[in-house]
Design an enzyme around this catalytic site. Structure first.
Site, mmCIF file in Angstrom:
data_model
loop_
_atom_site.group_PDB
_atom_site.id
_atom_site.type_symbol
_atom_site.label_atom_id
_atom_site.label_comp_id
_atom_site.label_asym_id
_atom_site.label_seq_id
_atom_site.Cartn_x
_atom_site.Cartn_y
_atom_site.Cartn_z
ATOM 1 N N ASP A 33 -16.193 -4.409 -0.914
ATOM 2 C CA ASP A 33 -15.982 -4.224 0.518
ATOM 3 C C ASP A 33 -17.301 -4.449 1.239
ATOM 4 O OD1 ASP A 33 -13.389 -3.557 -0.140
ATOM 5 O OD2 ASP A 33 -13.775 -1.400 -0.134
ATOM 6 N N ASP A 46 0.848 -1.192 0.000
ATOM 7 C CA ASP A 46 0.000 0.000 0.000
ATOM 8 C C ASP A 46 0.884 1.242 0.000
ATOM 9 O OD1 ASP A 46 -2.128 -1.721 0.138
ATOM 10 O OD2 ASP A 46 -2.522 -1.391 2.270
#
Length: 236
Positions: free
Chosen positions: A127, A8
């Site tokens: 998600d 990330d």
């Protein structure tokens, strides 16, 4: 089943965001070296995300392109990818797959178009909180069950779906096995699981439920899991 370390990117560094805050619990200054290290340890897949692009406060595109040029693994790239031009640019840079989230869920016509243009390599990030799909950085909850979303996605030539149990993300205390099993049974595509995995037994349980891949972040970066052992058992 394969395991993919999460790389990330935020403000030029490789980070692991702290759960429930805007800070980072882990921050490494050389993301390209981090990506190389995961490959050298035996991982054949990497999950690269531009957090700045995802949140609309900048871009790490030059760094993404550097990592892709140097990659010795299959790399999926995500984070703020909301246009066909951005997808094309990342594929030209060497991405093996593209992960699209908010726009893919909220604009099904656009998703159908890009899936048809790039069959088998677009992954939809789904998600989930309490079986509902959330978008826009987990702040918008859609009034639809995740399995209904998966059923709709089944009509498209996707490369897979990435399912994150958002309430467990970063907690490393176990994932939502029931959710992942239900999604794997419903999906026509490979399912990649994310959120809460903290042990080898978690990984084995997901494999036994038909999950194709798992993203790992904190559990690897913190040393909770031995990366060599993970790569050896789940290197694919």
């Amino acid at each position: 089943m394969f395991v993919s370390p999460a790389v990330d990117l935020r403000d030029g560094a490789c980070v692991q965001p702290a759960s429930g805050s805007n800070g980072d619990r882990i921050r490494l200054a050389d993301p390209a070296a981090v990506a190389r290290n995961w490959s050298q340890l035996g991982f054949r897949h990497l999950h690269l995300v531009d957090l700045n692009a995802a949140l609309g406060n900048g871009s790490n595109l030059p760094l993404v392109e550097e990592i892709l040029r140097d990659a010795h693994a299959a790399v999926h790239v995500g984070g703020g990818i909301r246009s066909t031009d951005a997808i094309e640019q990342l594929f030209r840079a060497g991405a093996d797959g593209i992960v699209v989230g908010t726009r893919a869920i909220e604009d099904p016509e656009w998703l159908a178009d890009v899936a048809a243009m790039y069959p088998g390599v677009i992954v939809v990030a789904t998600d989930v909180r309490d079986r509902r799909v959330v978008t826009r950085g987990w702040v918008r909850t859609l009034p639809v069950d995740v399995l209904d979303v998966i059923e709709a996605l089944n009509a498209l030539p996707l490369g897979g779906v990435l399912v994150t149990a958002v309430q467990l993300d970063g907690q490393v205390r176990g994932t939502d096995l029931a959710l992942m099993e239900d999604v794997a049974e419903k999906s026509n595509f490979p399912v990649i699981a994310s959120g809460g995995v903290g042990s080898m037994s978690d990984l084995r349980a997901l494999e036994h439920r038909g999950i194709a891949g798992v993203l790992l972040g904190v559990a690897l970066y913190s040393g909770m899991l031995d990366p060599r052992a993970v790569a050896q058992e789940f290197g694919e």
